[in-house]
Design a protein around this motif. Structure first.
Motif, PDB file in Angstrom:
ATOM      1  N   CYS A  39       9.932  -1.151   4.111  1.00 46.46           N
ATOM      2  CA  CYS A  39       9.517  -1.954   2.964  1.00 46.46           C
ATOM      3  C   CYS A  39       8.188  -1.522   2.359  1.00 46.46           C
ATOM      4  N   ILE A  40       7.695  -0.344   2.754  1.00 46.24           N
ATOM      5  CA  ILE A  40       6.408   0.128   2.253  1.00 46.24           C
ATOM      6  C   ILE A  40       6.588   1.507   1.609  1.00 46.24           C
ATOM      7  N   THR A  79     -10.329   1.885  19.703  1.00 51.08           N
ATOM      8  CA  THR A  79      -8.909   1.891  19.354  1.00 51.08           C
ATOM      9  C   THR A  79      -8.679   1.114  18.063  1.00 51.08           C
ATOM     10  N   ARG A  80      -9.326  -0.037  17.930  1.00 49.50           N
ATOM     11  CA  ARG A  80      -9.202  -0.811  16.685  1.00 49.50           C
ATOM     12  C   ARG A  80      -9.758  -0.037  15.502  1.00 49.50           C
ATOM     13  N   ALA A  81     -10.844   0.676  15.701  1.00 52.54           N
ATOM     14  CA  ALA A  81     -11.419   1.486  14.613  1.00 52.54           C
ATOM     15  C   ALA A  81     -10.432   2.578  14.193  1.00 52.54           C
ATOM     16  N   TYR A  82      -9.819   3.242  15.179  1.00 54.86           N
ATOM     17  CA  TYR A  82      -8.811   4.262  14.876  1.00 54.86           C
ATOM     18  C   TYR A  82      -7.639   3.652  14.103  1.00 54.86           C
ATOM     19  N   LEU A  83      -7.128   2.526  14.581  1.00 50.95           N
ATOM     20  CA  LEU A  83      -5.983   1.886  13.919  1.00 50.95           C
ATOM     21  C   LEU A  83      -6.350   1.373  12.533  1.00 50.95           C
ATOM     22  N   HIS A  84      -7.575   0.906  12.369  1.00 53.29           N
ATOM     23  CA  HIS A  84      -8.021   0.462  11.043  1.00 53.29           C
ATOM     24  C   HIS A  84      -7.929   1.622  10.055  1.00 53.29           C
ATOM     25  N   GLU A  85      -8.414   2.774  10.467  1.00 50.77           N
ATOM     26  CA  GLU A  85      -8.358   3.961   9.599  1.00 50.77           C
ATOM     27  C   GLU A  85      -6.906   4.402   9.341  1.00 50.77           C
ATOM     28  N   ARG A  86      -6.087   4.365  10.366  1.00 50.04           N
ATOM     29  CA  ARG A  86      -4.702   4.819  10.252  1.00 50.04           C
ATOM     30  C   ARG A  86      -3.817   3.850   9.467  1.00 50.04           C
ATOM     31  N   GLU A  87      -3.876   2.567   9.801  1.00 48.41           N
ATOM     32  CA  GLU A  87      -2.929   1.602   9.262  1.00 48.41           C
ATOM     33  C   GLU A  87      -3.419   0.877   8.009  1.00 48.41           C
ATOM     34  N   LEU A  88      -4.724   0.816   7.810  1.00 45.77           N
ATOM     35  CA  LEU A  88      -5.242   0.042   6.685  1.00 45.77           C
ATOM     36  C   LEU A  88      -5.807   0.934   5.583  1.00 45.77           C
ATOM     37  N   ARG A  89      -5.313   2.141   5.519  1.00 45.12           N
ATOM     38  CA  ARG A  89      -5.786   3.110   4.528  1.00 45.12           C
ATOM     39  C   ARG A  89      -5.730   2.552   3.106  1.00 45.12           C
ATOM     40  N   ASN A  90      -4.618   1.960   2.735  1.00 51.79           N
ATOM     41  CA  ASN A  90      -4.443   1.394   1.382  1.00 51.79           C
ATOM     42  C   ASN A  90      -4.328  -0.127   1.403  1.00 51.79           C
ATOM     43  N   TYR A  91      -4.521  -0.715   2.560  1.00 46.32           N
ATOM     44  CA  TYR A  91      -4.432  -2.170   2.747  1.00 46.32           C
ATOM     45  C   TYR A  91      -3.077  -2.741   2.334  1.00 46.32           C
ATOM     46  N   LEU A 111      -2.188  -7.229  18.681  1.00 43.36           N
ATOM     47  CA  LEU A 111      -2.545  -6.792  17.340  1.00 43.36           C
ATOM     48  C   LEU A 111      -1.288  -6.218  16.691  1.00 43.36           C
ATOM     49  N   ALA A 112      -1.007  -6.629  15.464  1.00 42.46           N
ATOM     50  CA  ALA A 112       0.181  -6.139  14.757  1.00 42.46           C
ATOM     51  C   ALA A 112      -0.175  -5.933  13.287  1.00 42.46           C
ATOM     52  N   TYR A 113       0.604  -5.102  12.629  1.00 43.16           N
ATOM     53  CA  TYR A 113       0.388  -4.801  11.213  1.00 43.16           C
ATOM     54  C   TYR A 113       1.596  -5.275  10.424  1.00 43.16           C
ATOM     55  N   VAL A 114       1.385  -6.290   9.600  1.00 42.34           N
ATOM     56  CA  VAL A 114       2.467  -6.876   8.810  1.00 42.34           C
ATOM     57  C   VAL A 114       2.317  -6.464   7.351  1.00 42.34           C
ATOM     58  N   ALA A 115       3.448  -6.355   6.677  1.00 43.96           N
ATOM     59  CA  ALA A 115       3.462  -5.940   5.269  1.00 43.96           C
ATOM     60  C   ALA A 115       2.833  -7.021   4.397  1.00 43.96           C
ATOM     61  N   ASP A 116       2.029  -6.589   3.439  1.00 49.27           N
ATOM     62  CA  ASP A 116       1.462  -7.491   2.438  1.00 49.27           C
ATOM     63  C   ASP A 116       2.391  -7.467   1.234  1.00 49.27           C
ATOM     64  N   ARG A 117       3.165  -8.508   1.061  1.00 45.17           N
ATOM     65  CA  ARG A 117       4.161  -8.568  -0.016  1.00 45.17           C
ATOM     66  C   ARG A 117       3.539  -8.555  -1.408  1.00 45.17           C
ATOM     67  N   ARG A 118       2.259  -8.819  -1.514  1.00 43.80           N
ATOM     68  CA  ARG A 118       1.598  -8.813  -2.826  1.00 43.80           C
ATOM     69  C   ARG A 118       1.093  -7.425  -3.212  1.00 43.80           C
ATOM     70  N   HIS A 119       1.098  -6.501  -2.278  1.00 46.60           N
ATOM     71  CA  HIS A 119       0.567  -5.160  -2.521  1.00 46.60           C
ATOM     72  C   HIS A 119       1.533  -4.359  -3.394  1.00 46.60           C
ATOM     73  N   HIS A 120       0.993  -3.510  -4.261  1.00 43.96           N
ATOM     74  CA  HIS A 120       1.848  -2.719  -5.161  1.00 43.96           C
ATOM     75  C   HIS A 120       2.733  -1.714  -4.425  1.00 43.96           C
TER      76      HIS A 120
END
Length: 188
Positions: A39-40, A79-91, A111-120
């Motif tokens: 979905c991304i 580890t959180r810093a690494y994942l922040h850079e990897r997974e939150l690149r475009n938020y 810790l999990a990464y969920v899709a932001d449905r409002r993101h373009h």
């Protein structure tokens, strides 16, 4: 988060087969309240701006089987810093803490990464045929989008999961069908 507490991270896509961080334990887990979905839109790792690919996100509703990784407390911050850079690149993802349950019935918060449905870059409204067309044609810095889907399916099968949507796509991309006789369970 308490600095003396180990960090659990829930992987449902490429984090399962390419976590990129050191961990002390990995085991199958289920997260309730979100499901795995292509979905991304990816315009970097699995596609380009001109020919976007698709990557997985945790989308609202249902449940998802994946892998939970335990990271020792002393490595949690890095580890959180690494994942922040990897997974939150475009938020396009939101970083959340969600309960996960293991096969033995025990639970942890991960810790999990969920899709932001409002993101373009949210692509959750595409038909499966539109998703297949994007995946089969796109390639990014991380390689062909096709390989991303097939690697994810392979690792899901390894933990006994045959995700019907990803299986449908993987078969059309050239992967062998999931063998339910091998102990795979339907449902992602």
């Amino acid at each position: 988060m308490d600095a003396s507490t180990d960090l659990w991270i829930f992987g449902y896509g490429s984090l399962m087969w390419q976590p990129g961080f050191a961990f002390d334990e990995a085991k199958p887990a289920r997260l309730v309240g979100a499901h795995r979905s292509l979905c991304i839109f990816s315009n970097h790792w699995r596609g380009t701006k001109e020919q976007p690919g698709l990557v997985l996100g945790l989308d609202a509703g249902g449940s998802c089987r994946g892998v939970a990784f335990r990271v020792a407390a002393e490595r949690a911050h890095e580890t959180r810093a690494y994942l922040h850079e990897r997974e939150l690149r475009n938020y396009v993802y939101r970083e959340v803490m969600r309960p996960v349950r293991f096969e033995d019935g025990s639970r942890e918060v991960a810790l999990a990464y969920v899709a932001d449905r409002r993101h373009h870059q949210y692509a959750g409204r595409l038909t499966r045929e539109e998703r297949l067309a994007l995946v089969s044609q796109s390639r990014g810095e991380g390689g062909p989008n096709r390989d991303y889907v097939i690697n994810t399916v392979t690792h899901l099968r390894h933990i006994g999961v045959c995700d019907p949507e990803l299986e449908w796509m993987a078969e059309r991309l050239g992967s062998e069908p999931c063998s339910m006789a091998a102990g795979g369970r339907l449902l992602g």
